[in-house]
Design a protein around this motif. Sequence first.
Motif, PDB file in Angstrom:
ATOM      1  N   TYR A  32       0.838  -1.185   0.000  1.00 24.25           N
ATOM      2  CA  TYR A  32       0.000   0.000   0.000  1.00 24.25           C
ATOM      3  C   TYR A  32       0.879   1.242   0.000  1.00 24.25           C
ATOM      4  O   TYR A  32       2.090   1.197   0.200  1.00 24.25           O
ATOM      5  CB  TYR A  32      -0.934   0.014   1.214  1.00 24.25           C
ATOM      6  CG  TYR A  32      -0.247   0.268   2.537  1.00 24.25           C
ATOM      7  CD1 TYR A  32      -0.121   1.565   3.034  1.00 24.25           C
ATOM      8  CD2 TYR A  32       0.268  -0.788   3.290  1.00 24.25           C
ATOM      9  CE1 TYR A  32       0.510   1.814   4.229  1.00 24.25           C
ATOM     10  CE2 TYR A  32       0.905  -0.557   4.492  1.00 24.25           C
ATOM     11  CZ  TYR A  32       1.026   0.754   4.966  1.00 24.25           C
ATOM     12  OH  TYR A  32       1.662   0.990   6.154  1.00 24.25           O
ATOM     13  N   GLN A  33       0.226   2.390  -0.220  1.00 26.18           N
ATOM     14  CA  GLN A  33       0.914   3.671  -0.175  1.00 26.18           C
ATOM     15  C   GLN A  33      -0.043   4.704   0.384  1.00 26.18           C
ATOM     16  O   GLN A  33      -1.224   4.721   0.035  1.00 26.18           O
ATOM     17  CB  GLN A  33       1.380   4.084  -1.577  1.00 26.18           C
ATOM     18  CG  GLN A  33       2.181   5.379  -1.597  1.00 26.18           C
ATOM     19  CD  GLN A  33       2.742   5.693  -2.976  1.00 26.18           C
ATOM     20  OE1 GLN A  33       2.227   5.245  -3.993  1.00 26.18           O
ATOM     21  NE2 GLN A  33       3.810   6.476  -3.014  1.00 26.18           N
ATOM     22  N   LEU A  34       0.454   5.551   1.263  1.00 22.74           N
ATOM     23  CA  LEU A  34      -0.377   6.611   1.811  1.00 22.74           C
ATOM     24  C   LEU A  34      -0.894   7.494   0.676  1.00 22.74           C
ATOM     25  O   LEU A  34      -0.163   7.804  -0.266  1.00 22.74           O
ATOM     26  CB  LEU A  34       0.409   7.442   2.813  1.00 22.74           C
ATOM     27  CG  LEU A  34       0.834   6.725   4.108  1.00 22.74           C
ATOM     28  CD1 LEU A  34       1.716   7.641   4.941  1.00 22.74           C
ATOM     29  CD2 LEU A  34      -0.387   6.285   4.906  1.00 22.74           C
ATOM     30  N   LEU A  35      -2.153   7.906   0.781  1.00 24.40           N
ATOM     31  CA  LEU A  35      -2.791   8.659  -0.291  1.00 24.40           C
ATOM     32  C   LEU A  35      -2.045   9.958  -0.589  1.00 24.40           C
ATOM     33  O   LEU A  35      -1.905  10.347  -1.755  1.00 24.40           O
ATOM     34  CB  LEU A  35      -4.248   8.966   0.073  1.00 24.40           C
ATOM     35  CG  LEU A  35      -5.052   9.724  -0.987  1.00 24.40           C
ATOM     36  CD1 LEU A  35      -5.153   8.910  -2.275  1.00 24.40           C
ATOM     37  CD2 LEU A  35      -6.454  10.047  -0.469  1.00 24.40           C
ATOM     38  N   ASP A  36      -1.552  10.634   0.449  1.00 25.46           N
ATOM     39  CA  ASP A  36      -0.830  11.886   0.224  1.00 25.46           C
ATOM     40  C   ASP A  36       0.443  11.648  -0.580  1.00 25.46           C
ATOM     41  O   ASP A  36       0.787  12.436  -1.464  1.00 25.46           O
ATOM     42  CB  ASP A  36      -0.488  12.546   1.567  1.00 25.46           C
ATOM     43  CG  ASP A  36       0.130  13.920   1.383  1.00 25.46           C
ATOM     44  OD1 ASP A  36      -0.558  14.814   0.863  1.00 25.46           O
ATOM     45  OD2 ASP A  36       1.319  14.096   1.752  1.00 25.46           O
ATOM     46  N   GLU A  37       1.138  10.552  -0.291  1.00 28.29           N
ATOM     47  CA  GLU A  37       2.341  10.209  -1.056  1.00 28.29           C
ATOM     48  C   GLU A  37       1.974   9.841  -2.493  1.00 28.29           C
ATOM     49  O   GLU A  37       2.691  10.186  -3.438  1.00 28.29           O
ATOM     50  CB  GLU A  37       3.072   9.042  -0.390  1.00 28.29           C
ATOM     51  CG  GLU A  37       3.636   9.368   0.986  1.00 28.29           C
ATOM     52  CD  GLU A  37       4.245   8.144   1.644  1.00 28.29           C
ATOM     53  OE1 GLU A  37       4.205   7.051   1.026  1.00 28.29           O
ATOM     54  OE2 GLU A  37       4.754   8.269   2.770  1.00 28.29           O
ATOM     55  N   LYS A  42       6.333  10.100  -5.590  1.00 22.80           N
ATOM     56  CA  LYS A  42       6.513   9.018  -6.558  1.00 22.80           C
ATOM     57  C   LYS A  42       5.575   7.873  -6.209  1.00 22.80           C
ATOM     58  O   LYS A  42       5.570   7.389  -5.073  1.00 22.80           O
ATOM     59  CB  LYS A  42       7.961   8.526  -6.547  1.00 22.80           C
ATOM     60  CG  LYS A  42       8.215   7.412  -7.545  1.00 22.80           C
ATOM     61  CD  LYS A  42       9.654   6.947  -7.507  1.00 22.80           C
ATOM     62  CE  LYS A  42       9.868   5.802  -8.511  1.00 22.80           C
ATOM     63  NZ  LYS A  42      11.268   5.300  -8.476  1.00 22.80           N
ATOM     64  N   ARG A  43       4.800   7.432  -7.159  1.00 25.55           N
ATOM     65  CA  ARG A  43       3.817   6.385  -6.889  1.00 25.55           C
ATOM     66  C   ARG A  43       4.476   5.008  -6.780  1.00 25.55           C
ATOM     67  O   ARG A  43       5.467   4.724  -7.454  1.00 25.55           O
ATOM     68  CB  ARG A  43       2.737   6.390  -7.972  1.00 25.55           C
ATOM     69  CG  ARG A  43       1.922   7.667  -7.950  1.00 25.55           C
ATOM     70  CD  ARG A  43       0.713   7.660  -8.847  1.00 25.55           C
ATOM     71  NE  ARG A  43      -0.100   8.848  -8.602  1.00 25.55           N
ATOM     72  CZ  ARG A  43      -1.227   9.125  -9.240  1.00 25.55           C
ATOM     73  NH1 ARG A  43      -1.685   8.300 -10.176  1.00 25.55           N
ATOM     74  NH2 ARG A  43      -1.918  10.224  -8.943  1.00 25.55           N
ATOM     75  N   ASN A  44       3.896   4.204  -5.919  1.00 26.64           N
ATOM     76  CA  ASN A  44       4.388   2.848  -5.675  1.00 26.64           C
ATOM     77  C   ASN A  44       4.414   2.057  -6.977  1.00 26.64           C
ATOM     78  O   ASN A  44       3.376   1.847  -7.618  1.00 26.64           O
ATOM     79  CB  ASN A  44       3.474   2.174  -4.643  1.00 26.64           C
ATOM     80  CG  ASN A  44       3.932   0.780  -4.280  1.00 26.64           C
ATOM     81  OD1 ASN A  44       3.943  -0.120  -5.119  1.00 26.64           O
ATOM     82  ND2 ASN A  44       4.292   0.608  -3.021  1.00 26.64           N
ATOM     83  N   SER A 259       0.313   8.176 -13.350  1.00 27.73           N
ATOM     84  CA  SER A 259       0.753   6.800 -13.097  1.00 27.73           C
ATOM     85  C   SER A 259       1.623   6.282 -14.231  1.00 27.73           C
ATOM     86  O   SER A 259       2.659   5.644 -14.002  1.00 27.73           O
ATOM     87  CB  SER A 259      -0.464   5.884 -12.910  1.00 27.73           C
ATOM     88  OG  SER A 259      -1.111   6.125 -11.680  1.00 27.73           O
ATOM     89  N   TYR A 260       1.225   6.556 -15.466  1.00 25.99           N
ATOM     90  CA  TYR A 260       2.018   6.117 -16.615  1.00 25.99           C
ATOM     91  C   TYR A 260       3.396   6.765 -16.628  1.00 25.99           C
ATOM     92  O   TYR A 260       4.370   6.159 -17.067  1.00 25.99           O
ATOM     93  CB  TYR A 260       1.279   6.420 -17.916  1.00 25.99           C
ATOM     94  CG  TYR A 260       0.248   5.378 -18.308  1.00 25.99           C
ATOM     95  CD1 TYR A 260       0.420   4.045 -17.981  1.00 25.99           C
ATOM     96  CD2 TYR A 260      -0.899   5.734 -19.013  1.00 25.99           C
ATOM     97  CE1 TYR A 260      -0.515   3.093 -18.333  1.00 25.99           C
ATOM     98  CE2 TYR A 260      -1.849   4.788 -19.372  1.00 25.99           C
ATOM     99  CZ  TYR A 260      -1.650   3.469 -19.026  1.00 25.99           C
ATOM    100  OH  TYR A 260      -2.574   2.531 -19.386  1.00 25.99           O
ATOM    101  N   TYR A 261       3.463   8.011 -16.153  1.00 23.56           N
ATOM    102  CA  TYR A 261       4.770   8.675 -16.096  1.00 23.56           C
ATOM    103  C   TYR A 261       5.737   7.852 -15.247  1.00 23.56           C
ATOM    104  O   TYR A 261       6.855   7.544 -15.675  1.00 23.56           O
ATOM    105  CB  TYR A 261       4.645  10.088 -15.517  1.00 23.56           C
ATOM    106  CG  TYR A 261       6.000  10.737 -15.312  1.00 23.56           C
ATOM    107  CD1 TYR A 261       6.638  11.407 -16.349  1.00 23.56           C
ATOM    108  CD2 TYR A 261       6.666  10.639 -14.089  1.00 23.56           C
ATOM    109  CE1 TYR A 261       7.891  11.962 -16.182  1.00 23.56           C
ATOM    110  CE2 TYR A 261       7.931  11.191 -13.909  1.00 23.56           C
ATOM    111  CZ  TYR A 261       8.542  11.854 -14.961  1.00 23.56           C
ATOM    112  OH  TYR A 261       9.794  12.381 -14.793  1.00 23.56           O
ATOM    113  N   HIS A 262       5.324   7.510 -14.040  1.00 21.03           N
ATOM    114  CA  HIS A 262       6.197   6.749 -13.148  1.00 21.03           C
ATOM    115  C   HIS A 262       6.504   5.363 -13.710  1.00 21.03           C
ATOM    116  O   HIS A 262       7.623   4.856 -13.574  1.00 21.03           O
ATOM    117  CB  HIS A 262       5.542   6.613 -11.772  1.00 21.03           C
ATOM    118  CG  HIS A 262       5.372   7.917 -11.049  1.00 21.03           C
ATOM    119  ND1 HIS A 262       6.435   8.703 -10.662  1.00 21.03           N
ATOM    120  CD2 HIS A 262       4.265   8.580 -10.642  1.00 21.03           C
ATOM    121  CE1 HIS A 262       5.993   9.790 -10.048  1.00 21.03           C
ATOM    122  NE2 HIS A 262       4.675   9.739 -10.031  1.00 21.03           N
TER     123      HIS A 262
END
Length: 302
Positions: A32-37, A42-44, A259-262
């Motif tokens: 999981y990843q905190l919503l603020d992060e 950078k998205r998980n 998301s696609y960027y990451h």
Amino acid sequence: MIQKENILGNNYPKLVITTMDSNGIIHPNKNYQLLDEWNHGKRNTQLITTMYGEKLIDILDKELGLIHVNEEGLLRHGILYISSDDPHPTVMRLLGKIAESIIVDECNKNIYLNRKWGMVARRGRRIYKSLDSFKAIGTGLKSTQNNYLTKYNPTDTQRDIIWINKENEKNELLQIGSHSNSGISAGIQIKVSHNGFKYIYRSDIARGKYEVPLVYFDLSNDYNKLTNAIYKEELDIEIGYDIVRGRDISSEIHDLLISYYHLIYSLLNGKITLNNLLQNNLFRDVYKKEIQEQEGKKILVI
């Protein structure tokens, strides 16, 4: 599926992004990843790979023609790097083409969204059902090359997406006030950037007015900065019609492009491989079979 869930941490709930397995069970403690992060950092990679990896492969192959098999029979991408030191410029250029594919797909699946995008393309102020007679196609997409060859024009500097009549593809949607014998074809040009002032204002806007609306996906939230600069210089550009914020038309596409960027950045810097994007074994087998039929080669996915 990505879900927003509250989990208990330090005796108070936290909103997180996590995944749901095939049985509908959520495992927030597993990945999981905190919503603020998620929203501001950078998205998980594992989360976005699970959610969007297979769709990205599909776009790169079927719409952009960037998946191929090398001499060793291995699945590879054919993305051309702008800079060997930094993947960022290459990612941004590719995102523009991906946005073109996503918008076309959205329009062809949802008549209401097709009306909304079509209204922008014709510089309209109201949504009309008459737009249902028109189909969105991307001037640089393989699907257009395969099905509407006369409309395929990947070097078009103005229109990334146009609308053609479903009954007669020779007839294109026209801008408001245009007539069939001398009208201006409706369409949109798409820009995706983290720095619109540098890459859009200085390189595009300052040179002159676009023939069709420019839709800008401001991944760093700088649309207002860009349009304020345009307004102050009193350029002959109408904010909201000549230049439009992509997020205002589709917040879902805006978020997807982040998301696609990451995901693409991780692919280009070697953090993930094409194999990582094809996590579903059944999808991977079907995809490999399709490539085998196209290339006539034995394939190993690594």
